[in-house]
Every structure is written in structure tokens, then in C-alpha cells.
Enzyme design. Structure first.
Site: not given
Ligand SMILES: NC(=O)c1ccc[n+]([C@@H]2O[C@H](COP(=O)([O-])OP(=O)(O)OC[C@H]3O[C@@H](n4cnc5c(N)ncnc54)[C@H](O)[C@@H]3O)[C@@H](O)[C@H]2O)c1
Length: 322
Positions: A150, A120, A84, A81-82, A152-153, A177
Site C-alpha cells: 500500500d 504475505a 476467495q 492461501g486459498a 508503494a502504491r 493492509h
Molecule cells: N500481502 C499482500 O500485499 C498481498 C498481495 C497480493 C496477494 N496476497 C495474498 O497472497 C496469497 C497468495 O496469492 P496468489 O495470488 O499467489 O494465490 P494463488 O492461488 O495463485 O497461489 C496460492 C498458492 O498456494 C498454494 N497452496 C495452497 N495451500 C497450500 C498449502 N497448504 N501448502 C502449500 N501451498 C499451498 C497453492 O497450491 C497455490 O500455488 C493470497 O492469500 C493473496 O490474498 C497478498
């Protein structure tokens, strides 16, 4: 402990993805863990680093891979995910991540994959919906992490309040979420005693519970202020869901599920307890809600449906909307 033929593919090897891989090693997962990342160097480097942990804990075969590897996987975990950027709206982020998740899902399905998706990437309820629609899979096969983190929190906050182990607390955070989530206090218990009875016994009030609920909702913002990202909690939640699938446990876990009439709603992903086993979601558990919780559910579902619709249209996925 695990069947050696089992295979998980992790897509998105950032903070969350790599923490999940580390949890998989440390919880003794065997079989294969393939890692796909946008920049393959990151996956290769992480594999070199992570494999050094395996001699001490597991016989997991871990390697960097491309999408073809998904064809025979049991589970694909999407953590890509990208992040923000300053000045970027939430809706703009949603649209960007929807495009990423849509492309990833296409490539995974093209490989011949027919296992279980665990999603996720955020906003997770909308990303789970997009994976479901883009893949054409049965809803049982697409699980979001939903409100697992959430929940777990909330458990850890109540554990501190009542001085018991967090694992002894039965409670769920439901719905989005995110900001419209809510705690299902009316069905919560500790050791069989309803939480709403326990609070007065322990000298607490409903206001104290409301404050705990608010602190849970805001915890991600706090962690991000302190250290830039949150990852250990969700990574361990992903591991919990993956384990329930790989071991065909039939365990009740709070996850993100596609509703088909449960709680009176359909065509939306929300966090709710569900029975999780080899086939993914075996059954959604519909908790009884009191009047306040019903209103909170209605408002959260409305928010999710509107944001899902707006962002799917912006991401060129209008054809998937009912
Ligand atoms: N669901 C939850 O409870 C929860 C909790 C925390 C974070 N997140 C989410 O998880 C996601 C990842 O967070 P993070 O902190 O690891 O971010 P991060 O920027 O550290 O990692 C994202 C990774 O995805 C890769 N990526 C981006 N585009 C891609 C593509 N098209 N194909 C393959 N890989 C790609 C990037 O190279 C990077 O390694 C975010 O969307 C974040 O908001 C979810």
C-alpha cells in the site's frame, strides 16, 4: 553481493510466490531458494522454468522441496492461501487461510527452523498474528508484508502528482493492509519539505490527498477486476524485506509488526515502518500521528483485533488468544 550460505524457503508457489522467486533471480540473489507447494508438480515445473533465468542473472540454486528443508533456512516466506470463491464471505476466507497457515507453521517449526518468517498470505495482519502464536517465536522473527504494498502504491500515486521519482517520497500507509488502512500524511515529506506544505505550493488541497488515499485503498480491487490478481508489487516488497534480512541492512521499511505498546496498542499486527536486519524486526518506528490519524489508527486496530479474535476462534485457535 550475498553470502552464498544463505537460504530462503518459499511456501505457496502461486502468482505471488512465483513472482517473488522471479524477483529473487533478477535481483541477483545467490545461495539457495527452495520451493514448497501444495501440488508439488507446480513447484517442480516452476523450478524448471525459473532455473533457466539464472544463467543470465544469478547463481541461485533453486529446487522443489518438502518441509524438512526448512531446518537450516534463514527465511521462510509464506505465500500460500486459498483464493476467495464467489459467494464466500471475507470471514470464511480468513478461517480457511488460517487453517492453511496454521498447518504450514506447524510443519516449518517441526523441521527445526529458527529463522525469520515473512508472511504475505491474506488477510496478512491476521495471518502474521497466527504464525506468531502458532510458532511461539519472538515477535521480531515474524514479519508481515503489512502495508508495504500500500505504501508503494501511495508513493507511485504521489510521484505522478508531484512529478518526482517515487523513491524520493517519504511516506507510510499505516495499520491494516485493507479497507481501514490510512496514509500518514502528517509525517510525509518530499526532499525534506513536509508534504502538507508542498500541496498548497503545488496548487493541491487536502481533498486531493484524500482522493489519492482512496485510490490507493481501491487499487487492488481495480487490478483484480482487470487481471484477476495482484502480484508484482507485493513480490518485490517481499524481496525488499528478505534482502534487508539477508544483508543485515538495518533498513527502515514499512512492514507488518506485532505491537507491544507502540502507538498505545498491543497484541495486534499492523503496518508500520520498522528497522529490518538479520534478526528480523530490530525496532518498530512509532510515527507521530495527528488527531485524525490517531482516530484512524484506533478504528483500524479495533477492526483488526475483532476480526483476528473471531477468526482465530472459528479456526480452533482460541487457546492462542490473550
Ligand atoms: N500481502 C499482500 O500485499 C498481498 C498481495 C497480493 C496477494 N496476497 C495474498 O497472497 C496469497 C497468495 O496469492 P496468489 O495470488 O499467489 O494465490 P494463488 O492461488 O495463485 O497461489 C496460492 C498458492 O498456494 C498454494 N497452496 C495452497 N495451500 C497450500 C498449502 N497448504 N501448502 C502449500 N501451498 C499451498 C497453492 O497450491 C497455490 O500455488 C493470497 O492469500 C493473496 O490474498 C497478498
Amino acid at each position: 553481493m550475498y553470502d552464498d550460505h544463505q537460504k530462503v524457503v518459499l511456501i505457496g508457489d502461486g502468482a505471488v510466490g512465483s513472482a517473488y522467486a522471479y524477483a529473487a533471480i533478477n535481483q541477483g540473489m545467490t545461495g539457495e531458494l527452495a520451493i514448497i507447494n501444495h501440488t508439488k508438480e507446480k513447484a517442480i515445473g516452476d523450478v524448471m522454468d525459473l532455473e533457466d533465468a539464472t544463467p543470465y542473472r544469478s547463481s541461485l540454486k533453486i529446487y522443489a522441496a518438502d518441509y524438512e528443508t526448512c531446518y537450516n533456512a534463514d527465511i521462510v516466506v509464506i505465500c500460500a492461501g486459498a483464493p476467495q470463491k464467489p459467494g464466500e464471505t471475507r470471514l470464511q476466507l480468513v478461517t480457511k487461510n488460517l487453517k492453511i497457515v496454521k498447518e504450514i507453521t506447524k510443519k516449518v517449526v517441526s523441521s527445526g527452523f529458527d529463522g525469520i518468517f515473512i508472511v504475505a498470505a491474506n488477510p496478512v495482519d491476521i495471518m502474521s498474528y497466527a504464525v506468531l502464536k502458532q510458532s511461539g517465536f519472538a515477535s521480531e522473527q515474524v514479519i508481515g508484508t503489512g502495508t508495504s504494498l500500500d505504501t508503494a502504491r501511495l508513493k507511485i500515486a504521489l510521484a505522478k502528482m508531484f512529478n518526482v521519482n517515487a523513491q524520493s517520497i517519504n511516506i507510510n500507509v499505516l495499520a491494516e493492509h485493507g479497507d481501514s488502512e490510512f496514509a500518514a500524511f502528517s509525517s510525509a515529506d518530499i526532499g525534506g519539505i513536509p508534504l502538507l506544505n508542498l500541496i498548497s505550493q503545488e496548487g493541491y488541497t487536502l481533498k486531493d490527498l484524500a482522493n489519492v488515499e482512496k485510490s490507493v485503498r481501491n487499487k487492488a480491487y481495480q487490478i483484480i477486476d482487470y487481471k484477476g490478481a495482484t502480484f508484482y508489487g507485493v513480490a518485490t516488497a517481499i524481496m525488499r524485506i528478505a534482502t534487508a534480512i539477508l544483508r543485515d541492512e538495518g533498513s527502515v521499511i514499512t512492514v507488518g509488526c506485532y505491537l507491544d505498546g507502540q502507538y498505545g496498542y498491543d497484541d495486534v499486527y499492523i503496518g508500520t515502518p520498522a528497522v529490518v536486519g538479520a534478526g528480523g524486526i530490530q525496532e518498530i518506528i512509532e510515527l507521530p500521528l495527528n488527531i485524525v490519524e490517531k482516530q484512524a489508527m484506533a478504528s483500524s486496530v479495533e477492526t483488526l483485533k475483532k476480526t483476528t479474535r473471531d477468526s482465530m476462534i472459528k479456526a480452533g485457535m482460541i487457546n492462542y488468544l490473550l
